[in-house]
Design an enzyme around this catalytic site. Structure first.
Site, PDB file in Angstrom:
ATOM      1  N   SER A  64       0.813  -1.214   0.000  1.00 44.50           N
ATOM      2  CA  SER A  64       0.000   0.000   0.000  1.00 44.50           C
ATOM      3  C   SER A  64       0.848   1.265   0.000  1.00 44.50           C
ATOM      4  O   SER A  64       1.604   1.523  -0.920  1.00 44.50           O
ATOM      5  CB  SER A  64      -0.962  -0.042   1.179  1.00 44.50           C
ATOM      6  OG  SER A  64      -1.861   1.036   1.132  1.00 44.50           O
ATOM      7  N   ASP A 276      -3.428   6.286  -2.865  1.00 45.83           N
ATOM      8  CA  ASP A 276      -2.285   5.697  -2.177  1.00 45.83           C
ATOM      9  C   ASP A 276      -1.699   4.605  -3.076  1.00 45.83           C
ATOM     10  O   ASP A 276      -2.150   4.397  -4.202  1.00 45.83           O
ATOM     11  CB  ASP A 276      -2.666   5.172  -0.791  1.00 45.83           C
ATOM     12  CG  ASP A 276      -3.567   3.949  -0.851  1.00 45.83           C
ATOM     13  OD1 ASP A 276      -4.239   3.764  -1.887  1.00 45.83           O
ATOM     14  OD2 ASP A 276      -3.609   3.184   0.128  1.00 45.83           O
ATOM     15  N   ASP A 278      -1.728   1.329  -3.389  1.00 44.82           N
ATOM     16  CA  ASP A 278      -2.505   0.242  -3.994  1.00 44.82           C
ATOM     17  C   ASP A 278      -3.917   0.683  -4.353  1.00 44.82           C
ATOM     18  O   ASP A 278      -4.779  -0.137  -4.639  1.00 44.82           O
ATOM     19  CB  ASP A 278      -2.538  -0.988  -3.086  1.00 44.82           C
ATOM     20  CG  ASP A 278      -3.233  -0.742  -1.752  1.00 44.82           C
ATOM     21  OD1 ASP A 278      -3.395   0.440  -1.383  1.00 44.82           O
ATOM     22  OD2 ASP A 278      -3.607  -1.720  -1.082  1.00 44.82           O
ATOM     23  N   ASP A 280      -6.470   2.052  -2.693  1.00 47.88           N
ATOM     24  CA  ASP A 280      -7.671   1.820  -1.880  1.00 47.88           C
ATOM     25  C   ASP A 280      -7.997   3.016  -0.988  1.00 47.88           C
ATOM     26  O   ASP A 280      -8.927   2.955  -0.190  1.00 47.88           O
ATOM     27  CB  ASP A 280      -7.565   0.525  -1.058  1.00 47.88           C
ATOM     28  CG  ASP A 280      -6.476   0.556   0.002  1.00 47.88           C
ATOM     29  OD1 ASP A 280      -5.741   1.555   0.087  1.00 47.88           O
ATOM     30  OD2 ASP A 280      -6.358  -0.426   0.757  1.00 47.88           O
ATOM     31  N   PRO A 465      -0.081   2.698  17.624  1.00 42.68           N
ATOM     32  CA  PRO A 465       1.069   2.097  16.941  1.00 42.68           C
ATOM     33  C   PRO A 465       0.730   1.789  15.493  1.00 42.68           C
ATOM     34  O   PRO A 465      -0.393   1.417  15.162  1.00 42.68           O
ATOM     35  CB  PRO A 465       1.307   0.813  17.736  1.00 42.68           C
ATOM     36  CG  PRO A 465      -0.036   0.463  18.295  1.00 42.68           C
ATOM     37  CD  PRO A 465      -0.733   1.763  18.558  1.00 42.68           C
ATOM     38  N   SER A 466       1.702   1.961  14.618  1.00 46.30           N
ATOM     39  CA  SER A 466       1.532   1.550  13.222  1.00 46.30           C
ATOM     40  C   SER A 466       1.343   0.042  13.164  1.00 46.30           C
ATOM     41  O   SER A 466       1.890  -0.700  13.987  1.00 46.30           O
ATOM     42  CB  SER A 466       2.767   1.956  12.409  1.00 46.30           C
ATOM     43  OG  SER A 466       2.779   1.309  11.154  1.00 46.30           O
ATOM     44  N   GLY A 467       0.585  -0.410  12.193  1.00 48.15           N
ATOM     45  CA  GLY A 467       0.418  -1.843  12.015  1.00 48.15           C
ATOM     46  C   GLY A 467       1.502  -2.471  11.183  1.00 48.15           C
ATOM     47  O   GLY A 467       1.541  -3.693  11.006  1.00 48.15           O
ATOM     48  N   THR A 468       2.431  -1.661  10.666  1.00 47.37           N
ATOM     49  CA  THR A 468       3.390  -2.186   9.700  1.00 47.37           C
ATOM     50  C   THR A 468       4.848  -1.862  10.002  1.00 47.37           C
ATOM     51  O   THR A 468       5.738  -2.452   9.420  1.00 47.37           O
ATOM     52  CB  THR A 468       3.072  -1.632   8.294  1.00 47.37           C
ATOM     53  OG1 THR A 468       3.131  -0.190   8.339  1.00 47.37           O
ATOM     54  CG2 THR A 468       1.689  -2.064   7.850  1.00 47.37           C
ATOM     55  N   ARG A 473       1.916   6.644  15.501  1.00 46.36           N
ATOM     56  CA  ARG A 473       1.243   7.764  14.840  1.00 46.36           C
ATOM     57  C   ARG A 473       0.598   8.648  15.908  1.00 46.36           C
ATOM     58  O   ARG A 473      -0.088   8.152  16.801  1.00 46.36           O
ATOM     59  CB  ARG A 473       0.205   7.255  13.852  1.00 46.36           C
ATOM     60  CG  ARG A 473       0.803   6.377  12.748  1.00 46.36           C
ATOM     61  CD  ARG A 473      -0.260   5.934  11.742  1.00 46.36           C
ATOM     62  NE  ARG A 473       0.293   4.996  10.779  1.00 46.36           N
ATOM     63  CZ  ARG A 473       0.928   5.349   9.656  1.00 46.36           C
ATOM     64  NH1 ARG A 473       1.066   6.637   9.374  1.00 46.36           N
ATOM     65  NH2 ARG A 473       1.398   4.443   8.827  1.00 46.36           N
TER      66      ARG A 473
END
Length: 510
Positions: A64, A276, A278, A280, A465-468, A473
């Site tokens: 993404s 973005d 990808d 979405d 927290p970021s998921g990646t 954030r």
């Protein structure tokens, strides 16, 4: 059961030492060089999920809005929705298993889900334009075929297009033709029908400038332009021919930096949008005559669409409810507008009732409004957020209501806000509750945020927290931009000191 073929193939996709990942909302994401074993094992899991559900399951290779050197993978469930939560745990356990544990983990999944391995299975595979995506999708195919599953490789597609295709495959085409061309035809037909209902038949809309983030969305807009050329004039920037994916462009960059992407020279009042990586997600924006940047993000988009749908529902006199789902990032002004002005929810019976009214409306106005609602339903990708679909819905509504981007922006005024990131050693030290709006770990952080928020008017702030990646954030809003910037800086400092910040201490915004 015997899984010798699976284990033999797995040795070609060996798990690197020390790599531990967790499947989340965005699937798996990390540096591309660490993902070969992940892709192979997600091919295995997709085949098992297909056998379990007796449906086509999707596998999308994408990261993404992450940098180009990253990649990722997520599974798509039968109706085009995200993978069910119970199977997220299977995904995490499977990816983190050492080679000698792989057979046991697979056997446990098969046993717990009572999967008949003799059942047929089929997996739909798609990928974005990252340099690593083609080879990683081949690793997915290796996993799928290791369990004697069928597959169809759709190649370069946006994430929403793969979700659409999976839903079409599992509804025997009732949702649409399960091809990218079928996607284009469905959306362009619905857009054309709506545009023709505008006062000038769709001839008056000025050109829309699109930032394609140098990604798959740019490629697909080029393909779709042929279907839209007589109805919508598009000018594409950051199309992937020169720039790097998501570098100083794309929806995430525009949202966080609150400025136009590089590669676009905006004229005052020019209507622009960014996808973005990808495709979405989407944001709109423009520059005013004083060279000030105006962002119209998900809040403004949801308000525009929901207001339009409510107006049509009033015309057809249907007692339907409508709801708008907002995340913690929703601007406070948008939430107040939706609560005080819209006062609506949404029910699942709408589509059948609207379709009935297109032929049996009480009067001509009612039938016309019902037909427009039916076209809106066709234009919206109901499986997942979709930048291309959302763009066409927005453009149709602006045409029908005769709105410029400036007039749309004036529906309500956003509270000034700012979003930043703080790099930490381990994002797992942050734990949240209340839809990620309050922290429960580390100790003392939420109390500090509450104290800081009290120092500003109309303010709120939260961290998640970021998921990646190992970043936190930080979002803040307040009565003025200076106050929002000051608050977000203070919260960033609190996160840095209490959650194990890495590198230099956050500096005030200039």
């Amino acid at each position: 059961m015997h899984l010798e073929a699976v284990l033999r193939s797995s040795t070609r996709h060996a798990k690197p030492a020390g790599v531990t990942l967790q499947y989340g909302t965005a699937g798996f994401r990390t540096k591309a060089e660490h993902l070969d074993h992940v892709m192979y094992r997600m091919g295995l899991l997709a085949a098992l999920r297909s056998k379990k559900t007796k449906s086509v399951i999707g596998v999308m290779v994408t990261a993404s809005h992450n940098p180009e050197e990253d990649n990722g993978v997520k599974l798509v469930d039968p109706m085009g929705e995200m993978l069910v939560q119970e199977w997220e745990l299977y995904a995490t356990n499977l990816v983190n298993a050492e080679e000698h544990e792989l057979q046991t983990v697979l056997t446990n999944i098969i046993k717990q889900e009572s999967i008949n391995m003799q059942d047929e299975s089929c997996v739909a595979i798609g990928r974005d334009t990252r340099p690593s995506s083609e080879n990683l999708s081949l690793a997915v195919i290796d996993g799928v075929t290791a369990l004697d599953s069928k597959y169809q490789d759709y190649g370069l597609v946006t994430t929403p297009q793969l979700h659409y295709i999976v839903c079409c495959r599992n509804t025997d085409g009732r949702y649409g033709e399960p091809t990218v061309e079928g996607y284009y035809q469905k959306l362009s037909k619905a857009f054309s029908a709506l545009a023709k209902q505008s006062p000038d038949g769709g001839a008056g809309q000025k050109c829309l400038s699109i930032d394609g983030a140098n990604g798959i969305g740019a490629l697909k807009i080029k393909e779709m332009e042929e279907h839209l050329k007589s109805m919508l004039s598009l000018q594409l920037f950051n199309d992937g021919s020169i720039g790097k994916l998501n570098h100083a462009c794309g929806a995430d960059y525009v949202k966080v930096q609150q400025k136009p992407p590089e590669g676009m020279d905006l004229k005052p009042g020019e209507r622009c949008c960014s996808f973005d990586g990808d495709a979405d997600r989407i944001v709109y924006y423009y520059m005013d005559s004083d060279d000030r940047f105006h962002l119209l993000d998900g809040d403004k988009i949801a308000t525009l669409i929901s207001t339009f749908i409510k107006e049509l529902l009033v015309k057809v006199d249907l007692k339907l409810n409508m709801g708008v789902v907002q995340t913690a990032y929703a601007n406070g002004s948008s939430t107040r507008y939706l609560e005080e002005v819209m006062k609506v929810l949404f029910s699942k019976t709408a589509e059948e009732q609207i379709r009935h009214l297109t032929s049996a409306g009480a009067n001509e106005e009612s039938r016309k409004a019902a037909q427009m609602l039916e076209h809106v339903i066709s234009l919206i990708n109901q499986t997942v957020g979709d930048a291309i679909s959302d763009m066409l819905v927005i453009e149709a509504i602006l045409l029908l209501k005769g709105l410029t981007v400036q007039k749309w922006d004036e529906i309500y005024s956003d509270l000034p806000n700012r979003q930043l990131k703080v790099t930490v050693a381990d994002r797992k030290v942050i734990d949240t509750t209340d839809a990620e709006r309050r922290t429960v770990k580390p100790p003392g952080l939420q109390e500090k945020i509450d104290e800081l928020v009290k120092g500003y008017n109309l303010s709120r702030a939260f961290v998640r927290p970021s998921g990646t990646e190992d970043v936190v954030r930080v979002y803040a809003e307040a009565d003025t931009q200076d106050n929002a910037d000051a608050l977000v800086h203070e919260v960033c400092l609190a996160v840095f000191h209490l959650a194990g910040g890495v590198g230099d201490q956050p500096k005030p915004l200039s």
